[in-house]
Design a protein around this motif. Structure first.
Motif, PDB file in Angstrom:
ATOM      1  N   GLY A 148     -12.918 -46.545   4.314  1.00 25.62           N
ATOM      2  CA  GLY A 148     -11.548 -46.348   4.780  1.00 25.62           C
ATOM      3  C   GLY A 148     -11.405 -45.096   5.622  1.00 25.62           C
ATOM      4  N   ASP A 149     -12.119 -44.052   5.226  1.00 25.18           N
ATOM      5  CA  ASP A 149     -11.937 -42.745   5.854  1.00 25.18           C
ATOM      6  C   ASP A 149     -12.503 -42.698   7.273  1.00 25.18           C
ATOM      7  N   ILE A 150     -13.718 -43.196   7.444  1.00 24.17           N
ATOM      8  CA  ILE A 150     -14.316 -43.122   8.786  1.00 24.17           C
ATOM      9  C   ILE A 150     -14.777 -44.488   9.315  1.00 24.17           C
ATOM     10  N   GLY A 151     -15.024 -45.442   8.388  1.00 21.64           N
ATOM     11  CA  GLY A 151     -15.397 -46.787   8.846  1.00 21.64           C
ATOM     12  C   GLY A 151     -14.297 -47.404   9.687  1.00 21.64           C
ATOM     13  N   THR A 152     -13.045 -47.116   9.325  1.00 24.18           N
ATOM     14  CA  THR A 152     -11.924 -47.681  10.093  1.00 24.18           C
ATOM     15  C   THR A 152     -11.886 -47.100  11.517  1.00 24.18           C
ATOM     16  N   HIS A 153     -12.268 -45.826  11.658  1.00 19.38           N
ATOM     17  CA  HIS A 153     -12.340 -45.245  13.011  1.00 19.38           C
ATOM     18  C   HIS A 153     -13.409 -45.977  13.833  1.00 19.38           C
ATOM     19  N   ALA A 154     -14.584 -46.162  13.205  1.00 20.91           N
ATOM     20  CA  ALA A 154     -15.698 -46.797  13.926  1.00 20.91           C
ATOM     21  C   ALA A 154     -15.315 -48.220  14.331  1.00 20.91           C
TER      22      ALA A 154
ATOM     23  N   GLU B  13     -21.798 -46.318  14.968  1.00 20.96           N
ATOM     24  CA  GLU B  13     -22.075 -45.583  13.734  1.00 20.96           C
ATOM     25  C   GLU B  13     -21.177 -44.370  13.660  1.00 20.96           C
ATOM     26  N   TYR B  14     -20.755 -44.060  12.434  1.00 22.02           N
ATOM     27  CA  TYR B  14     -19.971 -42.862  12.199  1.00 22.02           C
ATOM     28  C   TYR B  14     -20.564 -42.212  10.963  1.00 22.02           C
ATOM     29  N   VAL B  15     -21.324 -41.140  11.195  1.00 21.37           N
ATOM     30  CA  VAL B  15     -22.053 -40.551  10.069  1.00 21.37           C
ATOM     31  C   VAL B  15     -21.748 -39.064   9.919  1.00 21.37           C
ATOM     32  N   GLN B  16     -21.437 -38.694   8.707  1.00 23.38           N
ATOM     33  CA  GLN B  16     -21.165 -37.310   8.320  1.00 23.38           C
ATOM     34  C   GLN B  16     -22.036 -36.998   7.099  1.00 23.38           C
ATOM     35  N   ASP B  17     -22.065 -35.730   6.711  1.00 26.34           N
ATOM     36  CA  ASP B  17     -22.833 -35.398   5.501  1.00 26.34           C
ATOM     37  C   ASP B  17     -22.050 -34.562   4.495  1.00 26.34           C
ATOM     38  N   TRP B  18     -20.779 -34.358   4.757  1.00 28.07           N
ATOM     39  CA  TRP B  18     -20.060 -33.378   3.931  1.00 28.07           C
ATOM     40  C   TRP B  18     -19.821 -33.852   2.494  1.00 28.07           C
ATOM     41  N   LEU B  19     -20.061 -35.138   2.209  1.00 29.77           N
ATOM     42  CA  LEU B  19     -19.921 -35.618   0.824  1.00 29.77           C
ATOM     43  C   LEU B  19     -21.290 -35.886   0.183  1.00 29.77           C
TER      44      LEU B  19
ATOM     45  N   ASP C  23      -1.408 -40.997  10.051  1.00 31.86           N
ATOM     46  CA  ASP C  23      -2.859 -40.915  10.048  1.00 31.86           C
ATOM     47  C   ASP C  23      -3.448 -42.230   9.503  1.00 31.86           C
ATOM     48  N   LYS C  24      -4.708 -42.435   9.792  1.00 35.22           N
ATOM     49  CA  LYS C  24      -5.379 -43.649   9.328  1.00 35.22           C
ATOM     50  C   LYS C  24      -6.004 -43.430   7.954  1.00 35.22           C
ATOM     51  N   PRO C  25      -6.323 -44.457   7.168  1.00 31.71           N
ATOM     52  CA  PRO C  25      -5.967 -45.847   7.409  1.00 31.71           C
ATOM     53  C   PRO C  25      -4.468 -46.051   7.159  1.00 31.71           C
TER      54      PRO C  25
ATOM     55  N   SER D 173      -5.232 -28.031   4.794  1.00 33.29           N
ATOM     56  CA  SER D 173      -5.465 -29.381   5.318  1.00 33.29           C
ATOM     57  C   SER D 173      -6.009 -29.304   6.743  1.00 33.29           C
ATOM     58  N   PHE D 174      -7.167 -29.912   6.944  1.00 39.11           N
ATOM     59  CA  PHE D 174      -7.752 -29.942   8.282  1.00 39.11           C
ATOM     60  C   PHE D 174      -6.914 -30.818   9.214  1.00 39.11           C
ATOM     61  N   ILE D 175      -6.539 -31.994   8.715  1.00 36.41           N
ATOM     62  CA  ILE D 175      -5.932 -32.954   9.634  1.00 36.41           C
ATOM     63  C   ILE D 175      -4.497 -32.564   9.986  1.00 36.41           C
TER      64      ILE D 175
ATOM     65  N   THR E  48      -7.819 -41.215  16.648  1.00 34.75           N
ATOM     66  CA  THR E  48      -8.034 -40.106  17.569  1.00 34.75           C
ATOM     67  C   THR E  48      -9.046 -40.379  18.662  1.00 34.75           C
ATOM     68  N   TYR E  49     -10.136 -41.037  18.275  1.00 39.95           N
ATOM     69  CA  TYR E  49     -11.274 -41.118  19.194  1.00 39.95           C
ATOM     70  C   TYR E  49     -10.989 -42.010  20.401  1.00 39.95           C
ATOM     71  N   SER E  50      -9.927 -42.797  20.324  1.00 42.97           N
ATOM     72  CA  SER E  50      -9.556 -43.589  21.500  1.00 42.97           C
ATOM     73  C   SER E  50      -8.787 -42.731  22.507  1.00 42.97           C
TER      74      SER E  50
ATOM     75  N   SER F 277     -21.220 -43.444   7.056  1.00 41.05           N
ATOM     76  CA  SER F 277     -21.773 -42.753   5.900  1.00 41.05           C
ATOM     77  C   SER F 277     -21.258 -41.336   5.843  1.00 41.05           C
ATOM     78  N   GLN F 278     -21.021 -40.860   4.631  1.00 45.32           N
ATOM     79  CA  GLN F 278     -20.638 -39.457   4.469  1.00 45.32           C
ATOM     80  C   GLN F 278     -21.699 -38.691   3.689  1.00 45.32           C
ATOM     81  N   VAL F 279     -22.873 -39.336   3.573  1.00 44.82           N
ATOM     82  CA  VAL F 279     -23.983 -38.688   2.871  1.00 44.82           C
ATOM     83  C   VAL F 279     -25.233 -38.661   3.759  1.00 44.82           C
TER      84      VAL F 279
ATOM     85  N   TRP G  20      -9.256 -36.073  -3.194  1.00 46.84           N
ATOM     86  CA  TRP G  20      -8.369 -37.232  -3.003  1.00 46.84           C
ATOM     87  C   TRP G  20      -9.097 -38.387  -2.323  1.00 46.84           C
ATOM     88  N   ARG G  21     -10.058 -38.049  -1.461  1.00 50.81           N
ATOM     89  CA  ARG G  21     -10.784 -39.131  -0.772  1.00 50.81           C
ATOM     90  C   ARG G  21     -11.656 -39.945  -1.719  1.00 50.81           C
ATOM     91  N   ASN G  22     -11.963 -39.370  -2.894  1.00 49.47           N
ATOM     92  CA  ASN G  22     -12.804 -40.092  -3.845  1.00 49.47           C
ATOM     93  C   ASN G  22     -12.037 -40.528  -5.084  1.00 49.47           C
TER      94      ASN G  22
HETATM   95  C1  SOE Z   1     -13.116 -36.490   7.075  1.00 57.98           C
HETATM   96  O1  SOE Z   1     -14.104 -37.409   6.833  1.00 57.98           O
HETATM   97  C2  SOE Z   1     -12.390 -36.696   8.386  1.00 57.98           C
HETATM   98  O2  SOE Z   1     -11.493 -35.631   8.470  1.00 57.98           O
HETATM   99  C3  SOE Z   1     -11.609 -38.007   8.466  1.00 57.98           C
HETATM  100  O3  SOE Z   1     -10.689 -38.144   7.412  1.00 57.98           O
HETATM  101  C4  SOE Z   1     -10.917 -38.086   9.798  1.00 57.98           C
HETATM  102  O4  SOE Z   1     -10.200 -39.280   9.930  1.00 57.98           O
HETATM  103  C5  SOE Z   1     -11.958 -37.965  10.911  1.00 57.98           C
HETATM  104  O5  SOE Z   1     -11.310 -37.955  12.148  1.00 57.98           O
HETATM  105  C6  SOE Z   1     -12.766 -36.715  10.760  1.00 57.98           C
HETATM  106  O6  SOE Z   1     -13.322 -36.661   9.472  1.00 57.98           O
END
Ligand code: SOE
Length: 378
Positions: free
Chosen positions: A203-209, A169-175, A112-114, A21-23, A141-143, A258-260, A189-191
């Motif tokens: 939910g995963d990153i939009g809530t952070h943004a 904007e909160y953009v990733q590409d890992w998915l 952790d969020k959400p 687990s990363f988080i 975290t980002y706050s 976006s995660q794509v 689990w995220r999907n």
């Molecule tokens: C994966 O998209 C993830 O680990 C999120 O779940 C975290 O909330 C974010 O801080 C980093 O990316």
């Protein structure tokens, strides 16, 4: 408050966050960074074998390695040296049941969020947490970045005038590929709506943004119109979302998560435009905050010590020029939690209100999308 609370480390337990687990690892590092916590117990996985293996790797004594969170909450509450707080780093669907189990025992919560998989569920938890009088930290975290706090302060002081526009904007590409079907547990689990809830990237990153935009701008959302997309075939949840935002008082904004987004790593970027200037923050360069006024050269405000320009009292651990980043921002939230636990007044934590606002945002986006991008109120 007993003196004990002022002098000793906070005894921390963890639910979820086992091997791979990363988080979970990020939470553990964050908890250790300022010497305020010690990890003493855990239920790290959904299967007892994996849970105990993770506990052993983390040097948790066998008697405080639990097969389930329910057993852990009960047993820890009965120990004279039981945990003071629990960190919940499970998939989303467990946040509320786990938090309830520990709140019922009077144990403080770091989650952790959400916050939940629905607003109703989050409201139920908020009521319980209030009744039990425990602390609740939601790890947005980002706050915790010094320059994000600086940006918030500058906006509040009127350094860019009245806020007109917020772009986040909160953009990733890992998915970008269907890795959830290829054995990637984090993606799986995220999907999975049963574990993630009804929102994917939203939910995963939009809530952070969404949280970051409100945290810095100080604005309250009035209504939104949104479209969700799923680019990867066979995926059950959204992997991309675009949202138009109308804030109270007339400011406007846009949120893109976006995660794509191929080639993007952890591209969380915020731009806030006021009547006399603008601020820009890029999470991948977190020591910098850009301030620009019309017709003038842009100024890069760089993290300083002991306070950032403007004198905002934020935590720095090492002198300016020695880069701090994501883990330190995470640790900042743990440090704030520790200060609140020790009874310091005036400590602000992202908590129940932010969690509820995040869930109201998610549900409003889902409604707007379902109804053909209609404007809806959160
Ligand atoms: C994966 O998209 C993830 O680990 C999120 O779940 C975290 O909330 C974010 O801080 C980093 O990316």
């Amino acid at each position: 408050m007993s003196d004990d609370r002022k002098t000793r480390r906070i005894r921390l337990g963890m639910v979820g966050g086992g091997e791979g687990s990363f988080i979970g690892a990020a939470h553990r590092i964050a908890a250790r960074l300022d010497d305020q916590f010690e990890l003493v117990a855990g239920a790290f996985s959904s299967t007892p074998e994996r849970s105990h293996a993770s506990a052993a790797a983390l040097h948790i004594p066998r008697e405080r390695s639990y097969a389930s969170y329910a057993e852990m909450a009960q047993a820890e509450a009965q120990r004279p040296d039981g945990i003071d707080a629990v960190a919940i780093v499970t998939p989303n669907h467990l946040h509320v049941p786990v938090a309830r189990a520990f709140a019922d025992q009077g144990i403080h919560i770091i989650c952790d969020k959400p916050m939940a998989t629905s607003l109703a569920e989050a409201q139920g938890l908020a009521q319980r947490v209030d009744e039990r009088g425990v602390l609740f930290l939601l790890t947005h975290t980002y706050s915790g970045y010094p320059m994000v706090r600086q940006a918030r302060e500058l906006v509040a002081q009127g350094a860019i005038g009245a806020v007109r526009i917020v772009q986040v904007e909160y953009v990733q590409d890992w998915l970008g590929e269907p890795i959830e079907q290829q054995g990637n547990k984090q993606a799986a689990w995220r999907n999975d709506p049963k574990q993630a809830g009804p929102a994917g990237a939203l939910g995963d990153i939009g809530t952070h943004a969404y949280h970051l935009a409100g945290y810095v701008s100080g604005l309250k959302l009035q209504e939104l119109a949104a479209e969700l997309s799923t680019f990867v075939p066979g995926r059950a949840l959204d992997d991309h979302v675009q949202v138009m935002l109308r804030y109270e008082g007339g400011a406007r904004g846009m949120l893109w998560a976006s995660q794509v987004a191929s080639g993007s790593r952890n591209g969380l970027r915020l731009r806030v435009y006021g009547s006399t200037g603008s601020l820009q923050f890029d999470q991948e360069k977190p020591e910098e905050l850009w301030l620009t006024r019309p017709g003038q050269a842009s100024q890069c405000l760089y993290r300083g010590v002991p306070a950032t320009p403007g004198g905002v009292p934020v935590a720095h651990r090492i002198p300016a020029g020695h880069p701090e980043g994501y883990l330190e921002a995470f640790a900042q939230l743990y440090r704030d939690f520790a200060r609140a636990w020790r009874g310091e007044a005036g400590v602000e934590l992202p908590g129940l209100n932010e969690g509820l606002a995040g869930m109201a945002f998610v549900e409003a986006v889902l409604r707007s999308h379902r109804d053909g991008m209609r404007w809806v109120r959160p």
